[in-house]
Scaffold this motif. Structure first.
Motif, mmCIF file in Angstrom:
data_model
loop_
_atom_site.group_PDB
_atom_site.id
_atom_site.type_symbol
_atom_site.label_atom_id
_atom_site.label_comp_id
_atom_site.label_asym_id
_atom_site.label_seq_id
_atom_site.Cartn_x
_atom_site.Cartn_y
_atom_site.Cartn_z
ATOM 1 N N ASN A 1 -7.272 4.083 3.538
ATOM 2 C CA ASN A 1 -8.626 3.690 3.930
ATOM 3 C C ASN A 1 -9.164 2.544 3.077
ATOM 4 O O ASN A 1 -9.913 1.698 3.559
ATOM 5 C CB ASN A 1 -9.572 4.887 3.832
ATOM 6 N N MET A 2 -8.749 2.512 1.825
ATOM 7 C CA MET A 2 -9.278 1.506 0.913
ATOM 8 C C MET A 2 -8.557 0.176 1.054
ATOM 9 O O MET A 2 -9.164 -0.891 0.952
ATOM 10 C CB MET A 2 -9.144 2.007 -0.536
ATOM 11 N N GLN A 3 -7.239 0.208 1.345
ATOM 12 C CA GLN A 3 -6.445 -1.010 1.239
ATOM 13 C C GLN A 3 -5.937 -1.575 2.559
ATOM 14 O O GLN A 3 -5.784 -2.787 2.692
ATOM 15 C CB GLN A 3 -5.240 -0.769 0.308
ATOM 16 N N VAL A 4 -5.660 -0.740 3.527
ATOM 17 C CA VAL A 4 -4.916 -1.235 4.689
ATOM 18 C C VAL A 4 -5.676 -1.136 6.001
ATOM 19 O O VAL A 4 -5.805 -2.110 6.730
ATOM 20 C CB VAL A 4 -3.559 -0.498 4.827
ATOM 21 N N GLN A 5 -6.175 0.047 6.324
ATOM 22 C CA GLN A 5 -6.683 0.284 7.673
ATOM 23 C C GLN A 5 -7.719 -0.754 8.080
ATOM 24 O O GLN A 5 -8.664 -1.036 7.356
ATOM 25 C CB GLN A 5 -7.288 1.684 7.771
ATOM 26 N N LYS B 1 3.261 24.660 4.989
ATOM 27 C CA LYS B 1 2.801 25.746 5.860
ATOM 28 C C LYS B 1 1.277 25.860 5.884
ATOM 29 O O LYS B 1 0.715 26.963 5.961
ATOM 30 C CB LYS B 1 3.431 27.076 5.439
ATOM 31 N N GLY B 2 0.599 24.708 5.788
ATOM 32 C CA GLY B 2 -0.848 24.679 5.910
ATOM 33 C C GLY B 2 -1.616 25.157 4.692
ATOM 34 O O GLY B 2 -2.843 25.332 4.762
ATOM 35 N N VAL B 3 -0.964 25.367 3.580
ATOM 36 C CA VAL B 3 -1.641 25.803 2.347
ATOM 37 C C VAL B 3 -2.383 24.607 1.753
ATOM 38 O O VAL B 3 -1.767 23.672 1.233
ATOM 39 C CB VAL B 3 -0.626 26.379 1.330
ATOM 40 N N GLU B 4 -3.719 24.653 1.842
ATOM 41 C CA GLU B 4 -4.522 23.496 1.461
ATOM 42 C C GLU B 4 -4.329 23.084 0.010
ATOM 43 O O GLU B 4 -4.329 21.896 -0.321
ATOM 44 C CB GLU B 4 -6.001 23.779 1.729
ATOM 45 N N GLY B 5 -4.182 24.056 -0.870
ATOM 46 C CA GLY B 5 -4.032 23.745 -2.294
ATOM 47 C C GLY B 5 -2.794 22.922 -2.593
ATOM 48 O O GLY B 5 -2.724 22.259 -3.641
ATOM 49 N N LYS B 6 -1.826 22.942 -1.659
ATOM 50 C CA LYS B 6 -0.587 22.194 -1.873
ATOM 51 C C LYS B 6 -0.593 20.843 -1.161
ATOM 52 O O LYS B 6 -0.178 19.823 -1.725
ATOM 53 C CB LYS B 6 0.613 23.033 -1.422
ATOM 54 N N TYR B 7 -1.030 20.821 0.112
ATOM 55 C CA TYR B 7 -0.918 19.558 0.840
ATOM 56 C C TYR B 7 -2.111 18.629 0.648
ATOM 57 O O TYR B 7 -1.973 17.411 0.746
ATOM 58 C CB TYR B 7 -0.669 19.802 2.331
ATOM 59 N N LEU B 8 -3.305 19.166 0.378
ATOM 60 C CA LEU B 8 -4.489 18.321 0.262
ATOM 61 C C LEU B 8 -4.405 17.277 -0.863
ATOM 62 O O LEU B 8 -4.855 16.143 -0.675
ATOM 63 C CB LEU B 8 -5.748 19.178 0.098
ATOM 64 N N PRO B 9 -3.831 17.614 -2.046
ATOM 65 C CA PRO B 9 -3.712 16.576 -3.086
ATOM 66 C C PRO B 9 -2.878 15.369 -2.625
ATOM 67 O O PRO B 9 -3.184 14.232 -2.989
ATOM 68 C CB PRO B 9 -3.024 17.314 -4.240
ATOM 69 N N ILE B 10 -1.838 15.631 -1.806
ATOM 70 C CA ILE B 10 -1.016 14.527 -1.295
ATOM 71 C C ILE B 10 -1.792 13.769 -0.224
ATOM 72 O O ILE B 10 -1.757 12.538 -0.174
ATOM 73 C CB ILE B 10 0.321 15.056 -0.726
ATOM 74 N N TRP B 11 -2.499 14.490 0.639
ATOM 75 C CA TRP B 11 -3.329 13.851 1.656
ATOM 76 C C TRP B 11 -4.359 12.922 1.034
ATOM 77 O O TRP B 11 -4.615 11.831 1.539
ATOM 78 C CB TRP B 11 -4.042 14.927 2.486
ATOM 79 N N GLU B 12 -4.971 13.386 -0.047
ATOM 80 C CA GLU B 12 -6.020 12.586 -0.700
ATOM 81 C C GLU B 12 -5.462 11.261 -1.209
ATOM 82 O O GLU B 12 -6.122 10.216 -1.120
ATOM 83 C CB GLU B 12 -6.643 13.383 -1.847
ATOM 84 N N ILE B 13 -4.227 11.289 -1.728
ATOM 85 C CA ILE B 13 -3.578 10.050 -2.190
ATOM 86 C C ILE B 13 -3.375 9.098 -1.018
ATOM 87 O O ILE B 13 -3.708 7.911 -1.085
ATOM 88 C CB ILE B 13 -2.223 10.370 -2.853
ATOM 89 N N CYS C 1 0.821 -1.211 0.000
ATOM 90 C CA CYS C 1 0.000 0.000 0.000
ATOM 91 C C CYS C 1 0.854 1.260 0.000
ATOM 92 O O CYS C 1 0.607 2.195 -0.769
ATOM 93 C CB CYS C 1 -0.920 -0.009 1.219
ATOM 94 N N LEU C 2 1.860 1.308 0.847
ATOM 95 C CA LEU C 2 2.724 2.487 0.930
ATOM 96 C C LEU C 2 3.523 2.674 -0.355
ATOM 97 O O LEU C 2 3.784 3.800 -0.788
ATOM 98 C CB LEU C 2 3.659 2.356 2.136
ATOM 99 N N ASP C 3 3.912 1.563 -0.963
ATOM 100 C CA ASP C 3 4.611 1.637 -2.241
ATOM 101 C C ASP C 3 3.701 2.240 -3.310
ATOM 102 O O ASP C 3 4.142 3.042 -4.144
ATOM 103 C CB ASP C 3 5.063 0.233 -2.653
ATOM 104 N N LYS C 4 2.427 1.884 -3.282
ATOM 105 C CA LYS C 4 1.463 2.440 -4.237
ATOM 106 C C LYS C 4 1.206 3.922 -3.965
ATOM 107 O O LYS C 4 0.960 4.694 -4.897
ATOM 108 C CB LYS C 4 0.152 1.663 -4.181
ATOM 109 N N ILE C 5 1.266 4.339 -2.700
ATOM 110 C CA ILE C 5 1.147 5.765 -2.378
ATOM 111 C C ILE C 5 2.280 6.544 -3.038
ATOM 112 O O ILE C 5 2.067 7.600 -3.653
ATOM 113 C CB ILE C 5 1.155 5.979 -0.849
#
Length: 676
Positions: free
Chosen positions: A479-483, A461-473, A310-314
């Protein structure tokens, strides 16, 4: 600044000084760094365990032997002083003469009791009797040559010399003394193979005894050639070690979830349902369905997909972002150019102190990001190299491909994107580094994922437009594969995490913990005891809140902590130890799949096949035992801030060697012909 005095120590040819103030030196072969100067480095190079010094796995044999010989000589050797002629002539007695092995010759005494010095201190001729050290060195050289000839003649991989069984074999032969006869062809393929199998089965019984307390995890590794061949390898692991069980050809049933369920069920029953806490398989839909069938029939166990996968796919998904893909491709161009020319690669090693840029034996996506990380670390050295007079005067510097690479190394855009890609990938790689092995890491993965997200958010620095795309991945894959409830329960039962003031238990975690406990605590009387004991853990009451227990939260592994301080809550203690003793991944053991493909493809009669199965069984389990011996069966607490992703990974160790030569079975068909 104080500088270390190098003097004439031969060890300096094999290490470099990286910090004179802290007396820190770095090994030229494996790149490990030690404080304490060149003296401690000698033990590392000599492959001698000394306190916290890890023996070097890359040091050439001749260097190892040289350093061992240096260490074998006492620091201060007192040499006997030459006697003064006049003292001897006057009858002076030298107490050192007897202790040094020089015996006076009574027949040489004169009338006045004087003794002739030339007779008192005998001086053997150097040509008549060579020094003992030279003779011993000659024997060692001859032994080295004969061992090397055996390797060369039989095409044995040089990596075999890294085996824990290699030196042990030589030591055992030396213990036997002169006259020892090596085992014959016949004994190797018959009695000795049977003895080895018997010892492994005995080890199996010892591991099984430990499963009552710690439980165990069944690992299922899947391989396919992409066409017609599919194989599954089954093994079982616990904190004390891993045991290879068998391989199964599933080519005709690879997409049949009910067949796979039956196969998993048979392995669970073979190991013992009461022992199995978890089954880890591939995350494909067929295996996920088979896992759910298994859990629905056996309520006490969990099915989990491989966390490493899973982490490799991330990392793969992050690498597909356009800007990340671009910088990874630029990094690949740099490394491919440097590694395509031996002279350039040799020059690079001069400027980096022997450090490499490539990590080829890890999975492709991890390799890409770790290679980029190495380039970022070596930024100044790479720029220095491509501007050095030695480079500028070489024929390579004037070629178009060199100019292209140099322009990249002096591109501000490349370095900006490179630093950004390293900073958002490294938190994920750290989690992967934790779970990529046979160590019980299940108590850390949930926290690791949350930490990775927080670090990525902080970097931007909390800029959603930058970190949210990585969070979504991360969240989509996680949530889909591991947890699973097992991961949340493990996080709640890990004292280093649970008692951390920053740890927050949300509704999802509470529900996951309760669901896991319903599977682990089945008997009504145990449910009552668990209900009484759980608040004691939450509030750190009794022994759980003692000074030693508080100190041990971060100093002990979670399982060891519960074993030491959970005695007042025995029901919760038993559950916690069983959960926290499990791994997260089946991806760490690099099997040589060609061995198993050959095993299930080549036609043999039944006796031949049984013998070959025994050989593979012994071969695989000896390798797994060697892995367990390397870590001495010790489970260490994990501190995310101290994880060094540049260290060797379990998956970087040499994979299982190929077992294709079955000529040792030659005579079996004749011996067993009466059976058919």
């Amino acid at each position: 600044m104080q500088k270390m005095v190098r003097g004439r120590d031969a060890c300096w040819e094999h290490c470099v000084l990286v910090d004179a103030t802290r007396q820190k030196v770095r090994c030229n072969y494996c790149q490990r760094e030690f404080s304490g100067g060149v003296y401690r480095m000698k033990f590392h190079l000599a492959q001698i365990k000394n306190k916290d010094i890890i023996p070097c796995t890359e040091v050439p044999n001749e260097v190892r032997d040289l350093i061992q010989s240096i260490l074998s000589v006492p620091k201060k050797q007192k040499t006997p002083k030459k006697p003064k002629v006049d003292q001897v002539a006057n009858g002076s007695q030298h107490s050192s003469s007897a202790s040094d092995g020089f015996n006076p010759n009574p027949a040489s005494s004169g009338q006045n009791g004087s003794t002739c010095p030339s007779l008192l201190f005998s001086r053997p001729s150097p040509s008549a009797q060579p020094p003992v050290e030279d003779a011993q060195k000659q024997k060692h050289d001859d032994a080295d040559k004969k061992i090397a000839s055996f390797f060369f003649h039989n095409s044995i991989p040089f990596s075999a010399s890294k085996s824990v069984y290699y030196q042990a074999m030589v030591d055992a032969v030396v213990e036997c003394g002169v006259g020892y006869r090596a085992p014959s062809y016949e004994s190797l393929r018959s009695t000795l193979l049977e003895k080895a199998k018997g010892e492994i089965n005995e080890n199996f019984r010892k591991l099984r005894d430990g499963w009552r307390e710690t439980g165990c995890t069944i690992l299922s590794d899947y391989w396919s050639d992409g066409r017609t061949k599919s194989i599954i390898i089954f093994s079982v692991t616990c904190p004390k070690g891993t045991l290879f069980l068998k391989s199964v050809d599933v080519s005709a049933h690879a997409d049949d979830a009910h067949y796979l369920f039956g196969l998993l069920e048979s392995i669970v029953l073979e190991v013992g349902l009461e022992n199995v806490v978890q089954v880890i398989t591939d995350s494909a839909a067929t295996y996920a369905y088979a896992g759910r069938l298994l859990m629905s029939k056996y309520n006490s166990l969990f099915w989990s997909p491989c966390a490493s996968y899973c982490l490799d796919k991330i990392l793969e998904d992050i690498g597909k972002h356009e800007w990340v893909s671009e910088v990874l491709e630029d990094a690949r161009s740099i490394t491919q150019y440097i590694h395509s020319h031996p002279w350039i690669l040799s020059m690079l090693r001069k400027f980096t102190g022997g450090r490499e840029l490539l990590r080829p034996r890890i999975t492709r996506f991890v390799t890409n990001f770790l290679t980029l990380r190495s380039i970022v670390i070596q930024e100044d050295n790479l720029k220095h190299m491509f501007s050095h007079t030695e480079w500028l005067s070489s024929v390579y510097s004037r070629r178009p491909d060199a100019q292209s690479v140099k322009s990249l190394l002096y591109s501000e855009k490349f370095w900006k994107l490179a630093h950004e890609a390293v900073n958002i990938s490294e938190p994920v790689i750290k989690v992967l580094r934790v779970v990529d092995g046979d160590m019980p890491a299940i108590g850390y993965i949930y926290e690791g994922i949350e930490r990775a997200k927080i670090q990525i958010k902080a970097y931007y620095k909390g800029v959603e437009g930058k970190y949210l795309p990585i969070w979504e991945i991360i969240e989509r894959r996680w949530n889909m594969q591991v947890q699973s409830p097992l991961h949340t329960a493990a996080a709640c039962l890990n004292p280093a995490i649970f008692y951390d003031p920053n740890f927050k238990i949300d509704l999802k975690m509470r529900n996951g913990f309760q669901e896991a406990m319903m599977k682990m605590v089945i008997q009504d009387k145990d449910k009552i005891e668990f209900t009484k004991e759980h608040p004691m853990y939450i509030n750190a009451q009794g022994a759980l809140g003692s000074d030693f227990a508080i100190l041990g939260r971060t100093l002990n592994s979670p399982g060891d902590w519960w074993a030491s301080y959970g005695y007042e809550v025995p029901t919760l203690q038993r559950v916690a130890i069983r959960i926290l003793s499990q791994p997260c991944s089946s991806y760490w053991c690099r099997w040589n799949w060609n061995t198993f493909e050959n095993m299930h493809t080549k036609k043999r009669n039944r006796v031949e096949q049984d013998k070959f199965n025994d050989l593979v069984y012994v071969h695989c389990n000896l390798r797994l035992q060697a892995i367990s011996q390397d870590r001495n069966g010790k489970c260490k607490p994990i501190k995310f801030d101290e994880i060094d992703v540049s260290c060797e990974w379990p998956t970087e160790s040499e994979c299982s060697s190929l077992l294709l030569d079955d000529s040792w079975l030659d005579n079996l068909s004749f011996e067993s012909s009466s059976m058919y």
